[in-house]
Design an enzyme around this catalytic site. Sequence first.
Site, PDB file in Angstrom:
ATOM      1  N   LYS A  76      87.192 -67.904 -37.122  1.00  0.00           N
ATOM      2  CA  LYS A  76      86.092 -67.756 -38.091  1.00  0.00           C
ATOM      3  C   LYS A  76      84.925 -68.672 -37.738  1.00  0.00           C
ATOM      4  O   LYS A  76      83.770 -68.323 -37.973  1.00  0.00           O
ATOM      5  CB  LYS A  76      86.576 -68.012 -39.521  1.00  0.00           C
ATOM      6  N   LYS A 126      93.704 -57.213 -34.239  1.00  0.00           N
ATOM      7  CA  LYS A 126      94.237 -56.721 -35.515  1.00  0.00           C
ATOM      8  C   LYS A 126      93.175 -55.855 -36.200  1.00  0.00           C
ATOM      9  O   LYS A 126      91.973 -56.053 -35.993  1.00  0.00           O
ATOM     10  CB  LYS A 126      94.688 -57.869 -36.414  1.00  0.00           C
ATOM     11  N   LYS A 132      89.002 -56.100 -41.903  1.00  0.00           N
ATOM     12  CA  LYS A 132      87.980 -55.667 -42.872  1.00  0.00           C
ATOM     13  C   LYS A 132      86.593 -55.818 -42.275  1.00  0.00           C
ATOM     14  O   LYS A 132      85.665 -55.117 -42.661  1.00  0.00           O
ATOM     15  CB  LYS A 132      88.003 -56.591 -44.095  1.00  0.00           C
TER      16      LYS A 132
HETATM   17  P1  TYM Z   1      93.275 -61.445 -46.444  1.00  0.00           P
HETATM   18  O1  TYM Z   1      92.543 -60.844 -47.568  1.00  0.00           O
HETATM   19  O2  TYM Z   1      92.530 -61.792 -45.197  1.00  0.00           O
HETATM   20  O3  TYM Z   1      94.505 -60.553 -46.032  1.00  0.00           O
HETATM   21  C1  TYM Z   1      95.394 -60.082 -47.013  1.00  0.00           C
HETATM   22  C2  TYM Z   1      96.763 -59.737 -46.447  1.00  0.00           C
HETATM   23  O4  TYM Z   1      96.664 -58.654 -45.512  1.00  0.00           O
HETATM   24  C3  TYM Z   1      97.332 -59.009 -44.313  1.00  0.00           C
HETATM   25  N1  TYM Z   1      96.656 -58.330 -43.192  1.00  0.00           N
HETATM   26  C4  TYM Z   1      97.279 -57.556 -42.294  1.00  0.00           C
HETATM   27  N2  TYM Z   1      98.570 -57.177 -42.165  1.00  0.00           N
HETATM   28  C5  TYM Z   1      98.889 -56.343 -41.148  1.00  0.00           C
HETATM   29  N3  TYM Z   1      97.975 -55.853 -40.260  1.00  0.00           N
HETATM   30  C6  TYM Z   1      96.677 -56.200 -40.343  1.00  0.00           C
HETATM   31  N4  TYM Z   1      95.789 -55.692 -39.494  1.00  0.00           N
HETATM   32  C7  TYM Z   1      96.264 -57.085 -41.408  1.00  0.00           C
HETATM   33  N5  TYM Z   1      95.077 -57.615 -41.807  1.00  0.00           N
HETATM   34  C8  TYM Z   1      95.333 -58.376 -42.889  1.00  0.00           C
HETATM   35  C9  TYM Z   1      97.213 -60.528 -44.241  1.00  0.00           C
HETATM   36  O5  TYM Z   1      98.216 -61.080 -43.409  1.00  0.00           O
HETATM   37  C10 TYM Z   1      97.417 -60.906 -45.673  1.00  0.00           C
HETATM   38  O6  TYM Z   1      98.803 -60.943 -46.002  1.00  0.00           O
HETATM   39  N6  TYM Z   1      94.885 -66.008 -46.628  1.00  0.00           N
HETATM   40  C11 TYM Z   1      95.294 -64.757 -47.217  1.00  0.00           C
HETATM   41  C12 TYM Z   1      95.005 -64.696 -48.705  1.00  0.00           C
HETATM   42  C13 TYM Z   1      95.738 -65.742 -49.474  1.00  0.00           C
HETATM   43  C14 TYM Z   1      97.151 -65.917 -49.572  1.00  0.00           C
HETATM   44  C15 TYM Z   1      97.362 -67.039 -50.404  1.00  0.00           C
HETATM   45  C16 TYM Z   1      98.238 -65.216 -49.048  1.00  0.00           C
HETATM   46  C17 TYM Z   1      95.171 -66.731 -50.229  1.00  0.00           C
HETATM   47  N7  TYM Z   1      96.156 -67.494 -50.776  1.00  0.00           N
HETATM   48  C18 TYM Z   1      98.650 -67.499 -50.705  1.00  0.00           C
HETATM   49  C19 TYM Z   1      99.520 -65.689 -49.355  1.00  0.00           C
HETATM   50  C20 TYM Z   1      99.715 -66.794 -50.157  1.00  0.00           C
HETATM   51  C21 TYM Z   1      94.635 -63.622 -46.433  1.00  0.00           C
HETATM   52  O7  TYM Z   1      94.802 -63.530 -45.245  1.00  0.00           O
HETATM   53  O8  TYM Z   1      93.901 -62.740 -47.087  1.00  0.00           O
END
Ligand code: TYM
Length: 333
Positions: free
Chosen positions: A115, A197, A200
């Site tokens: 990032k 990966k 978004k």
């Molecule tokens: P975020 O919004 O970036 O992603 C949300 C979840 O989606 C999963 N993910 C994927 N899984 C498989 N293939 C992909 N291409 C892919 N892209 C995204 C991410 O692994 C995630 O599980 N940091 C977290 C948000 C968060 C969180 C937490 C998670 C905040 N606090 C506490 C667990 C526990 C995140 O990546 O959000």
Amino acid sequence: MEEKKKIVYSAVQPTGRLTIGNYVGAIRNWVRLQQEYECFFAVADLHAITVRQEPAELRRRTLELVALYLACGVDPSLCTLYIQSHVPAHAELAWVLNTITYVGEASRMTQFKDKSARHADNINMGLMDYPVLMAADILLYGASAVPVGADQKQHVELARDLAVRFNNRYGETFVVPEPLIGRGDARIASLQDPSKKMSKSDENPSASVFLSDDRDTVLRKFRRAVTDSENCVRYAPEKPGISNLINIYCAFENKSVAQTEELFRGVGYGDFKAEVGEAVARVLTPIQTKQAELLADKPALSALLNESAERAYKTARRTLFKVYRKVGFYRGE
Ligand code: TYM
């Protein structure tokens, strides 16, 4: 005596449009887990502002994400679904955890490095602190399992390290959490570059399938997906494009890789891509309809969110006060 249920915690950020990667890597598994465990699922708006957000859009996306969770089958009678910023204990515990986190370990996190490269004009303290806030989320609720996609494993491991470090220094306080990564290594890849990966924030609109895409768009994106020249539906590391499509098909049709290879033996890529697209659209269309229905009744969503934030805060506050006591904050006689 009834055995206490294991606690599960996870969250998604209300940034950008969610992809089928977020669905497969996270939300879909939550729907299963809520049947068995005590689950807390949050909309991580505090995390979202570590990169610049347009305030009105962030507000809109936050509610849309709540409605999306519900439309995907997250059931507020079985779990606690809330907005992270509604519970002040997250930021409060993150502050304490900051004091046991080393700058070195935070700056080594892969996502921070990625990032920072992508947002070179806005490498703020929050971006580096992102995994510490995430550790606070998890540890506040005593979660032992954290269902996430493979890209978040390193962050959950940091939460583990911080829990162990705090417990060693101040006495047994936190449950030590484990990441819960789904099958197919839970990493849905970009349709245009399977070494990355699905994200978004990809600039190429054909690379990601969004949960809001209509059937025609879904079919078109799969038709254009990058594969190889073998034209044989076979899962192999040297065929990342087709292997990714097989993973997606398996996830959306609840099939194994072997079953999928068998089913499409002798079928060419063109036909297989069309089937993958149909399988995804079959799941997405009813979710979209349900989400729109839910968003039409904002007062009902607000009522639900108020009630669940209170429930979440009750648990979170208990942990926070325990931490405050352990670190030596004076709280009266
Ligand atoms: P975020 O919004 O970036 O992603 C949300 C979840 O989606 C999963 N993910 C994927 N899984 C498989 N293939 C992909 N291409 C892919 N892209 C995204 C991410 O692994 C995630 O599980 N940091 C977290 C948000 C968060 C969180 C937490 C998670 C905040 N606090 C506490 C667990 C526990 C995140 O990546 O959000």
